[in-house]
Write a protein that holds these residues in place. Structure first.
Motif, PDB file in Angstrom:
ATOM      1  N   THR A 124       9.857   4.300  -6.734  1.00 37.30           N
ATOM      2  CA  THR A 124      10.138   4.393  -5.301  1.00 37.30           C
ATOM      3  C   THR A 124      10.139   5.834  -4.798  1.00 37.30           C
ATOM      4  O   THR A 124       9.846   6.073  -3.626  1.00 37.30           O
ATOM      5  CB  THR A 124      11.493   3.750  -4.967  1.00 37.30           C
ATOM      6  OG1 THR A 124      12.503   4.301  -5.817  1.00 37.30           O
ATOM      7  CG2 THR A 124      11.432   2.247  -5.150  1.00 37.30           C
ATOM      8  N   CYS A 125      10.485   6.786  -5.657  1.00 38.20           N
ATOM      9  CA  CYS A 125      10.550   8.181  -5.198  1.00 38.20           C
ATOM     10  C   CYS A 125       9.192   8.875  -5.221  1.00 38.20           C
ATOM     11  O   CYS A 125       9.041   9.953  -4.632  1.00 38.20           O
ATOM     12  CB  CYS A 125      11.551   8.960  -6.052  1.00 38.20           C
ATOM     13  SG  CYS A 125      13.266   8.564  -5.688  1.00 38.20           S
ATOM     14  N   TYR A 126       8.201   8.284  -5.886  1.00 37.10           N
ATOM     15  CA  TYR A 126       6.881   8.898  -5.929  1.00 37.10           C
ATOM     16  C   TYR A 126       6.225   8.808  -4.553  1.00 37.10           C
ATOM     17  O   TYR A 126       6.084   7.741  -3.976  1.00 37.10           O
ATOM     18  CB  TYR A 126       6.022   8.194  -6.982  1.00 37.10           C
ATOM     19  CG  TYR A 126       4.591   8.695  -7.041  1.00 37.10           C
ATOM     20  CD1 TYR A 126       4.316   9.987  -7.463  1.00 37.10           C
ATOM     21  CD2 TYR A 126       3.539   7.882  -6.649  1.00 37.10           C
ATOM     22  CE1 TYR A 126       3.014  10.462  -7.503  1.00 37.10           C
ATOM     23  CE2 TYR A 126       2.231   8.335  -6.694  1.00 37.10           C
ATOM     24  CZ  TYR A 126       1.973   9.630  -7.123  1.00 37.10           C
ATOM     25  OH  TYR A 126       0.681  10.094  -7.164  1.00 37.10           O
ATOM     26  N   GLU A 127       5.841   9.989  -4.006  1.00 36.62           N
ATOM     27  CA  GLU A 127       5.235  10.093  -2.677  1.00 36.62           C
ATOM     28  C   GLU A 127       6.114   9.436  -1.596  1.00 36.62           C
ATOM     29  O   GLU A 127       5.628   8.788  -0.684  1.00 36.62           O
ATOM     30  CB  GLU A 127       3.829   9.486  -2.673  1.00 36.62           C
ATOM     31  CG  GLU A 127       2.841  10.286  -3.521  1.00 36.62           C
ATOM     32  CD  GLU A 127       1.399   9.847  -3.339  1.00 36.62           C
ATOM     33  OE1 GLU A 127       1.177   8.704  -2.880  1.00 36.62           O
ATOM     34  OE2 GLU A 127       0.495  10.647  -3.641  1.00 36.62           O
ATOM     35  N   THR A 160      17.299   4.049   0.646  1.00 35.91           N
ATOM     36  CA  THR A 160      16.640   2.805   0.244  1.00 35.91           C
ATOM     37  C   THR A 160      15.974   2.955  -1.123  1.00 35.91           C
ATOM     38  O   THR A 160      15.904   1.988  -1.890  1.00 35.91           O
ATOM     39  CB  THR A 160      15.596   2.369   1.290  1.00 35.91           C
ATOM     40  OG1 THR A 160      14.724   3.467   1.582  1.00 35.91           O
ATOM     41  CG2 THR A 160      16.263   1.914   2.565  1.00 35.91           C
ATOM     42  N   ALA A 161      15.495   4.148  -1.433  1.00 35.08           N
ATOM     43  CA  ALA A 161      14.925   4.386  -2.766  1.00 35.08           C
ATOM     44  C   ALA A 161      16.003   4.220  -3.838  1.00 35.08           C
ATOM     45  O   ALA A 161      15.767   3.604  -4.894  1.00 35.08           O
ATOM     46  CB  ALA A 161      14.311   5.787  -2.838  1.00 35.08           C
ATOM     47  N   VAL A 162      17.190   4.737  -3.558  1.00 26.08           N
ATOM     48  CA  VAL A 162      18.308   4.573  -4.498  1.00 26.08           C
ATOM     49  C   VAL A 162      18.693   3.100  -4.620  1.00 26.08           C
ATOM     50  O   VAL A 162      18.963   2.603  -5.722  1.00 26.08           O
ATOM     51  CB  VAL A 162      19.517   5.413  -4.036  1.00 26.08           C
ATOM     52  CG1 VAL A 162      20.746   5.107  -4.887  1.00 26.08           C
ATOM     53  CG2 VAL A 162      19.190   6.900  -4.102  1.00 26.08           C
ATOM     54  N   ALA A 163      18.706   2.389  -3.485  1.00 29.59           N
ATOM     55  CA  ALA A 163      19.060   0.967  -3.504  1.00 29.59           C
ATOM     56  C   ALA A 163      18.069   0.163  -4.338  1.00 29.59           C
ATOM     57  O   ALA A 163      18.457  -0.723  -5.116  1.00 29.59           O
ATOM     58  CB  ALA A 163      19.114   0.420  -2.078  1.00 29.59           C
ATOM     59  N   ALA A 164      16.775   0.460  -4.193  1.00 31.10           N
ATOM     60  CA  ALA A 164      15.765  -0.254  -4.968  1.00 31.10           C
ATOM     61  C   ALA A 164      15.917   0.034  -6.460  1.00 31.10           C
ATOM     62  O   ALA A 164      15.790  -0.875  -7.299  1.00 31.10           O
ATOM     63  CB  ALA A 164      14.367   0.138  -4.497  1.00 31.10           C
TER      64      ALA A 164
END
Length: 462
Positions: A2-5, A65-69
């Motif tokens: 999720t954190c990529y780009e 949201t990246a952390v949540a995913a």
């Protein structure tokens, strides 16, 4: 994944709504929720606190949201281990991370990834409750998690049906009916928490979802693909789900009802006054599918080496879909994509102090805030035809001034931003177009994806 780009795609229209809402005061947010978007109020308030500390950059808006995913992937693994065993749990967590929809909505400044996490967490807490159903603290934690689910997104509360199936299996196995009245107390507390949001949401549904079409029976397969954001992943994981095995009925019943019942209920509910037939509303069923797929892979695979070969193959084959969800305009899929950042660059290159702007609010939505977000904060453009901002009237939509001619203040240059590539003065409100044409000439135009940026220069007096 999720954190990529994370910051590469341009903000989409829904994300611009988030940006506009979270930069209001707490009082303004609460007042706006009385008129519109009450179902997303909890997310806006949480993001308001976050932005107050970390700012409103693209990274900051999307990072929660990246952390949540990522957290959801961990919770899915823990659920899988409890239901189907250690190996199936690990496989489920990895499969969850490989689904392109997880990357897509784990990179969006909206609540959907948080909803997936909350639903998964509530399910894990229920499993812990059933380990020791005499603990009031475990029941309280489950009720809090479930209330959080409802406050984030009401439709996701349909997961309760799957939870009741799990409780029924536990009661039958242990010949103890006390979990029924304890769960009734927990669900009553949850209902008390979410009822205000439910009542407000129902009163606002027509206004917010008027554009969603009523689904037919043939609309079901495309939505399933959209939930995974990949036809390949949808086919592979659903096939594996049918291969899932368990020595107990409870795990299969829980995951099966979690995966299948919410879409059926949403489909049925969408044949009333309002249609709710959107893939984002049933994204919370993804964990159920990957749990079953993890169990299915563990059942059919002969070794860990075979597991690794399958996972690597799926990851490689899904790369094109992973690329698509990270394209510059991927967050406006379903709408006519607009490159707000490119439009802002055109203005920055030609800007002069004193310039003003006119936005096409006649045919499109969030064109103004999209361009304004990507302009430098110290670059000031008076919005010529803006009478009242959305924040000033506790709404999502601005009020245009009328008659348009009165709003012109003698600006020498006006940037006109319109959707599409047709003649720009034909794309805006007719009254505004007439007022501009009487005093300005079109100097130049530049087309970017989905938008035309034009410069109007005041006519010389004869």
């Amino acid at each position: 994944m999720t954190c990529y780009e994370l910051t590469f795609p341009v903000l989409g229209r829904d994300e611009l709504v988030t940006w506009g809402m979270v930069n209001r005061s707490t009082g303004q947010i609460l007042a706006t929720l009385q008129n519109v978007d009450a179902v997303h109020g909890t997310y806006y308030l949480l993001m308001h606190l976050w932005v107050g500390v970390f700012g409103d950059s693209v990274f900051s808006l999307r990072f929660p949201t990246a952390v949540a995913a990522s957290g959801a992937a961990s919770v899915v693994s823990l659920i899988g281990r409890r239901l189907f065993g250690y190996r199936a749990g690990i496989l489920a967590g990895i499969l969850f991370a490989l689904v392109p929809a997880v990357s897509r909505y784990g990179q969006e400044a909206r609540s959907y990834a948080l909803v997936i996490f909350a639903v998964s967490l509530a399910t894990l807490l229920l499993l812990r409750v059933l380990d020791n159903d005499r603990s009031p603290w475990r029941w309280a934690a489950y009720a809090l998690a479930l209330a959080f689910v409802g406050l984030l997104h009401l439709i996701a509360l349909s997961v309760v049906l799957a939870h009741l199936c799990l409780i029924a299996g536990h009661v039958r196995q242990n010949l103890d009916r006390s979990p029924w009245w304890k769960s009734a107390l927990a669900l009553t507390a949850v209902a008390a928490c979410v009822t205000p949001v439910l009542l407000l949401g129902r009163s606002q549904a027509k206004r917010q979802l008027y554009w969603v079409a009523e689904p037919g029976i043939w609309d079901i397969p495309p939505l399933v693909t959209q939930v995974f954001a990949s036809a390949l992943c949808a086919g592979a994981l659903i096939s594996l789900a049918f291969a899932a095995r368990s020595s107990r009925k409870g795990p299969l019943l829980l995951c099966g009802t979690w995966a299948l019942l919410p879409p059926v209920l949403v489909w049925l509910a969408s044949h009333g006054e309002v249609s709710y037939w959107r893939n984002v509303y049933i994204l919370f069923t993804l964990p159920a599918w990957v749990l079953l797929a993890g169990a299915g892979l563990a059942a059919v695979s002969r070794s860990r080496k075979a597991d690794a070969i399958f996972l690597v193959t799926l990851a490689v084959l899904a790369l094109p879909d992973q690329g698509r969800v990270r394209e510059p305009l991927a967050h406006d899929v379903g709408f006519a994509p607009v490159d707000y950042a490119a439009a802002a660059d055109v203005i920055k290159q030609g800007y002069r102090p004193g310039d003003a702007a006119v936005y096409d609010r006649f045919r499109t939505w969030k064109l103004d805030s999209g361009v304004q977000y990507y302009l430098p904060r110290d670059l000031k453009l008076r919005d010529v035809f803006l009478a009242r901002t959305p924040a000033a009237i506790n709404d999502l939509y601005a009020v245009e001034c009328s008659p348009a001619a009165r709003c012109l203040k003698g600006e020498q240059r006006i940037w006109l931003l319109t959707q599409g590539n047709e003649f720009p003065l034909s794309a805006i409100d007719p009254g505004e177009s007439m007022a501009l044409q009487s005093r300005y000439t079109l100097s130049k135009s530049a087309s970017v994806t989905g938008m035309t940026v034009s410069l109007l220069v005041r006519k010389e007096k004869k």
